[in-house]
Structures are given as C-alpha cells and as structure tokens.
Design a protein around this motif. Structure first.
Motif, PDB file in Angstrom:
ATOM      1  N   SER A 199       0.739  -0.685   0.032  1.00 21.92           N
ATOM      2  CA  SER A 199       0.142  -0.182  -0.268  1.00 21.92           C
ATOM      3  C   SER A 199       0.940   1.032   0.009  1.00 21.92           C
ATOM      4  O   SER A 199       1.067   1.547   0.546  1.00 21.92           O
ATOM      5  N   ASP A 232       0.192   4.059  -1.688  1.00 27.79           N
ATOM      6  CA  ASP A 232       0.170   5.465  -1.651  1.00 27.79           C
ATOM      7  C   ASP A 232      -0.711   5.846   0.103  1.00 27.79           C
ATOM      8  O   ASP A 232      -2.100   6.648   0.119  1.00 27.79           O
ATOM      9  N   ASP A 265      -3.725   4.422   1.208  1.00 29.22           N
ATOM     10  CA  ASP A 265      -5.019   4.729   1.293  1.00 29.22           C
ATOM     11  C   ASP A 265      -5.374   3.085   2.506  1.00 29.22           C
ATOM     12  O   ASP A 265      -6.460   3.289   2.966  1.00 29.22           O
ATOM     13  N   GLU A 266      -4.481   2.335   2.510  1.00 26.25           N
ATOM     14  CA  GLU A 266      -4.454   0.974   4.098  1.00 26.25           C
ATOM     15  C   GLU A 266      -3.454   1.177   4.625  1.00 26.25           C
ATOM     16  O   GLU A 266      -2.273   1.057   4.053  1.00 26.25           O
ATOM     17  N   THR A 324      -5.419  13.432   7.359  1.00 24.92           N
ATOM     18  CA  THR A 324      -6.494  12.325   6.807  1.00 24.92           C
ATOM     19  C   THR A 324      -7.227  12.176   7.575  1.00 24.92           C
ATOM     20  O   THR A 324      -6.367  10.989   8.343  1.00 24.92           O
ATOM     21  N   SER A 368      -7.499   4.992   4.352  1.00 26.35           N
ATOM     22  CA  SER A 368      -8.557   5.987   4.175  1.00 26.35           C
ATOM     23  C   SER A 368     -10.175   6.416   4.233  1.00 26.35           C
ATOM     24  O   SER A 368     -10.155   5.731   2.816  1.00 26.35           O
ATOM     25  N   SER A 412     -10.639   9.385   2.203  1.00 26.93           N
ATOM     26  CA  SER A 412     -10.267   9.514   1.184  1.00 26.93           C
ATOM     27  C   SER A 412     -10.924   9.570  -0.457  1.00 26.93           C
ATOM     28  O   SER A 412     -11.679  10.091  -0.900  1.00 26.93           O
ATOM     29  N   GLU A 413     -11.222   7.710  -0.534  1.00 27.45           N
ATOM     30  CA  GLU A 413     -12.287   7.743  -1.538  1.00 27.45           C
ATOM     31  C   GLU A 413     -13.620   7.761  -1.105  1.00 27.45           C
ATOM     32  O   GLU A 413     -14.275   8.011  -2.406  1.00 27.45           O
ATOM     33  N   THR A 414     -14.226   7.218   0.017  1.00 29.08           N
ATOM     34  CA  THR A 414     -15.648   7.272   0.477  1.00 29.08           C
ATOM     35  C   THR A 414     -15.564   9.099   0.404  1.00 29.08           C
ATOM     36  O   THR A 414     -17.272   9.005   0.039  1.00 29.08           O
ATOM     37  N   GLU A 415     -14.870   9.729   1.119  1.00 29.65           N
ATOM     38  CA  GLU A 415     -14.948  11.413   0.691  1.00 29.65           C
ATOM     39  C   GLU A 415     -15.439  11.731  -1.018  1.00 29.65           C
ATOM     40  O   GLU A 415     -16.132  12.681  -1.431  1.00 29.65           O
ATOM     41  N   ASP A 416     -14.334  10.758  -1.667  1.00 27.99           N
ATOM     42  CA  ASP A 416     -14.191  11.659  -3.165  1.00 27.99           C
ATOM     43  C   ASP A 416     -15.752  10.896  -4.006  1.00 27.99           C
ATOM     44  O   ASP A 416     -16.228  12.386  -4.092  1.00 27.99           O
ATOM     45  N   LEU A 417     -15.841  10.517  -3.329  1.00 31.10           N
ATOM     46  CA  LEU A 417     -16.831   9.307  -3.441  1.00 31.10           C
ATOM     47  C   LEU A 417     -18.407  10.482  -3.168  1.00 31.10           C
ATOM     48  O   LEU A 417     -19.158  11.059  -4.652  1.00 31.10           O
TER      49      LEU A 417
END
Length: 471
Positions: free
Chosen positions: A95, A97, A99-100, A139, A158, A160-165
């Motif tokens: 991981s 980036d 994200d995990e 973050t 993270s 961030s992916e959920t927040e971006d969606l």
C-alpha cells in the motif's frame, strides 16, 4: 435621435409591463409553486439517497477492514510471531499510496511492523487522523484494532476514496438541482406565457363583446384541453347571445311594423267616431272596429308574453308523464270540422292501444299542436289534405303534422320560428307571425326537436320528444 430614444423607452416599458403581468399571472404562480414542490421533493429524496449511500459505503468499508484484519490475524501461530510480522510488513509495503495502513505493536507499544505505531486506539472500530510521510495532513482513517496473541494489531483504511465519491455525488446533485431549477422556472414561464396568451384572448374577446362586437369569438387551439372546452362553451353562449340580440332587433322592428298599422287604423277609427259624435251620427260601427283592432293588439302582446314565460321555464313545475295520443286525438277532433268548413281535410292517425308517454304540460302541448294545425289551415289553399299522427322509436315520441300545400322554401325554414317573422313580408295576410315561435318555445321547454321536411308538394313538421317508460 430624440424620437428614437422615446421609441426605445416605450419598447422597454412595454417589455417591463409584459414581464410584470407574467409575474402576477396565476399560471406563472402555479408553475412556480409546482416547480418549488418538485424541487423540494427532489432535494428531500436526494438527501435520503445520500444518507443511504453514505451508510452503505461506511458499512462496506467496515466490512473490508474487518476482512483484512481477520486475514492478517489468521497468520499468527502460537509461539511464532514471524509470520504475523511478515504479513503486516508485506501489506504495508504493497500500500504505497497509504490508502491502507497497518500497525503491529507489542504489549509495551513498541512497533513490530507496519506504517505506524497505534497508540491509544481502543479495541474495535475507531476514527483517527494520521500524520504520515506522503499523506496529506489530517487525513481521516477508519481503523479496527484488536489483540493478536501478546501483540496489538490495527488495520486502517483511508476515508479519502469514500469522501471523494460522496463529494462527486453531492456535486452531481447540486448541478442537477441547478439545472432542474432553471428548467422548471424557464419551462414554467414558457407554459405560463402560453396559457396567459390564451386567457388574454378570452379577456380581449369579452372586452369586444362588452363594446358591442357580438361577432367576436375566442380563438381555439383545437387540442381539446380544458381551456378549449371552456372557450367553446363561451363561444356557444356568445353565439346564442348574438342570435338573441339579432332576434330582439328583428322583433323590435317587426313589432314597430306590425303595430304601426293597427294603431294607425285604431287612431283613424277613433277620429272618425269623434267626428260622428260631434255631428250626432251613430258610432257603433266605429266602436266595434276599434274593439277588434285593440283586441288584435292585445292578442299580439299576450302571445309575446306567453312565449317569454314559456322560455323562462315557469311552466316546468306542472310537468307530468302523460300520453300524447289523447292530446293529438283531441286536436284532430276539434279542428276536423274547421278544416271541412274551410274546404280542406284533416285526418288523425293513432295506433290503437298504443301508449306514447312524454314528460310535459298537457295544455302547452295542445297549444303547440293547435298552432301547427292552424298554421297549415291558414296558409294552405282549399282542397289541401292535412295529416296528424303519432309514431315512436329510438327512445323518442314523434308527432307529425303533414300537408300537401305550397310548403315553405328551404331558405325560410329556420326563419319561420323567429318572433313576428312572416313569409308575407308585406303583412297583407292575417296573422301575427307568432304561432310557430310559440311552437318552438314549447318544444324547447320539453327538450323536443322540430324538423321541417319538404314533401313535394307540401310541408311535413315532425316534433321529436324524449320518451318516458310509463306514466
């Protein structure tokens, strides 16, 4: 240049007035109300969908974290932590980036493997902000912590992916709301302006009618909507009003024409009687003639009043279900001798034992039939055969008065029902021109239809009444 400025100012004033009228119009306000309710429903439903989507994403994220945690924890063996440390290290390396992220610490809080040393995180799910190299400050991470052997394992994903969606969904929802708002208001304005133009057409027509233009009619689009239906009814009422006004004008002219002659004769008779009275001569003849003239004038006015009363519907309270057969038979018996004395014949045909029930007034029906028979007797030459009969069918009772006389020209058949209208425009023949007008008034009161037919030679009059089942 000054005139041009005035013209531009006038144009701008006209546009401003048109916009003001549109904003005040009921259709536009209804369109705005509908748009507001639609937007409110859209926003509420969008909020519900957003909440459901957020809950679903959070649930899926927790499930993924828990599955990853269980997968790593399953590599731990009793008295052997190497596999567990290796597994955490491998996951952390994969991981890149961040994200995990992962943390494996001993009971003293020393990091054994992973991206960070989780300290102070409770067992189970929790939220925290991580400050790691290569990760934006602050973050947010969703973490699951637990004890594996003597060590503490934390797996964090993270947000961030959920927040971006969620941000994409919110932006899409915001743009959709904006587009729908513009479309609703713009579409409402267009539809309201179209409806307002049609309402303006109705108002303009009413203004024209109020100024005496009885030929004005509301324009119809022809799509059969409610405004077209109302406009058609108003046009029908205007048609009726125009016909009534034209009839009143014609009646006024005919009254003036018809009463002028008998009034002049009455005046001449009275003047002659006055002169004879001065000279001592007998005036009985003049008085008899004066009485006859006054009776004729009174008869005309009585007929006009009777027609007006019938058209007002005052006699409907006396309606009953009755058999018209005896009515027709009575008229035939009364006028048979009159026709014979006048050199004509009157025959009556009624099916034996047949019952022809209608809902109406017996006296008015007898007056109507008497007028039809008298009209035939008055305008037909000696030797004419007149037939009076009753038939039925198709839910109607039909009364027929037929003759083989001269008939009525086709172009005059609708006119003969007007008050004081006479085929003899010079008024040289007896009559007031009210007989068939009374017939039409009685028929209309009973909901009946009158049809004039050319019999070649002669005229056929058929009065069609709605039939009733029984008395």
């Amino acid at each position: 240049m000054r005139g041009s400025g005035i013209g531009v100012a006038g144009h701008e004033f006209g546009m401003s007035e048109a916009r003001s009228r549109l904003l005040r119009s009921t259709p536009f306000r209804l369109a705005l109300t509908f748009a507001f309710l639609f937007l409110l429903a859209f926003i509420l439903s969008g909020a519900v969908v957003y909440q459901l989507m957020s809950a679903s994403l959070a649930k899926q994220l927790d499930q993924s974290i828990k599955e990853t945690y269980s997968l790593i924890a399953a590599t731990h063996a009793e008295s052997d932590e190497e596999d567990l440390v290796s597994t955490v290290r491998d996951h952390a390396q994969f991981s890149q980036d961040k994200d995990e992220i992962f943390s494996l610490t001993d009971r003293n809080g020393n990091r054994l493997a992973g991206d960070f040393a989780a300290a102070g995180l409770p067992d189970g799910f929790s939220m925290f902000a991580a400050n790691l190299p290569g990760v934006p400050p602050g973050t947010e991470y969703r973490a699951y912590s637990g004890t594996v052997g003597d060590n503490n394992l934390t797996v964090a994903f993270s947000l961030s992916e959920t927040e971006d969606l969620e941000r994409i969904v919110l932006m899409s929802f915001g743009w959709a709301t904006l587009f729908i708002t513009v479309l609703a208001i713009g579409g409402g304005a267009v539809l309201a302006s179209r409806v307002q133009r049609r309402l303006d057409g109705i108002a303009s027509t009413m203004v024209d009618v109020s100024h005496g233009r009885l030929d004005a009619r509301i324009p119809l689009i022809g799509n059969g909507d409610d405004i077209d239906a109302v406009s058609a009814q108003v046009n029908a009422a205007l048609e009726r009003l125009s016909a009534l006004v034209d009839g009143m004008r014609e009646v006024s002219a005919n009254i003036a024409h018809d009463l002028k002659t008998p009034l002049n004769r009455l005046q001449m008779i009275l003047e002659s009687a006055a002169d004879k009275t001065v000279s001592g001569e007998d005036v009985s003849t003049e008085l008899t003639d004066a009485r006859a003239e006054s009776q004729q004038i009174n008869t005309t006015f009585d007929a006009l009043l009777r027609i007006a009363q019938i058209e007002a519907g005052a006699r409907k309270a006396r309606f009953v279900d009755l058999d018209v057969g005896p009515v027709v038979e009575t008229i035939g018996e009364v006028y048979a001798d009159v026709a014979e004395d006048d050199g004509k014949s009157l025959s009556t045909t009624i099916v034996p034992d047949a019952k022809w029930y209608v809902h109406g007034d017996r006296d008015l029906l007898m007056q109507m039939l008497a007028n039809l028979v008298e009209n035939a007797l008055r305008h037909c030459p000696p030797g004419t055969a007149i037939e009076l009969s009753v038939t039925g069918g198709g839910g109607h009772v039909l009364i027929h008065v037929r003759d083989n006389g001269p008939g009525i020209p086709a172009e005059e058949r609708e006119k003969v029902f007007r008050r004081l209208y006479r085929l003899d425009a010079s008024r040289t023949t007896p009559g007031s021109g009210l007989g068939l007008s009374l017939v039409k008034a009685v028929a209309d009161l009973h909901g009946a239809e009158i049809v004039l037919e050319d019999r070649n030679p002669g005229l056929g009059v058929t009065v069609s009444f709605p039939a009733v089942a029984s008395a």
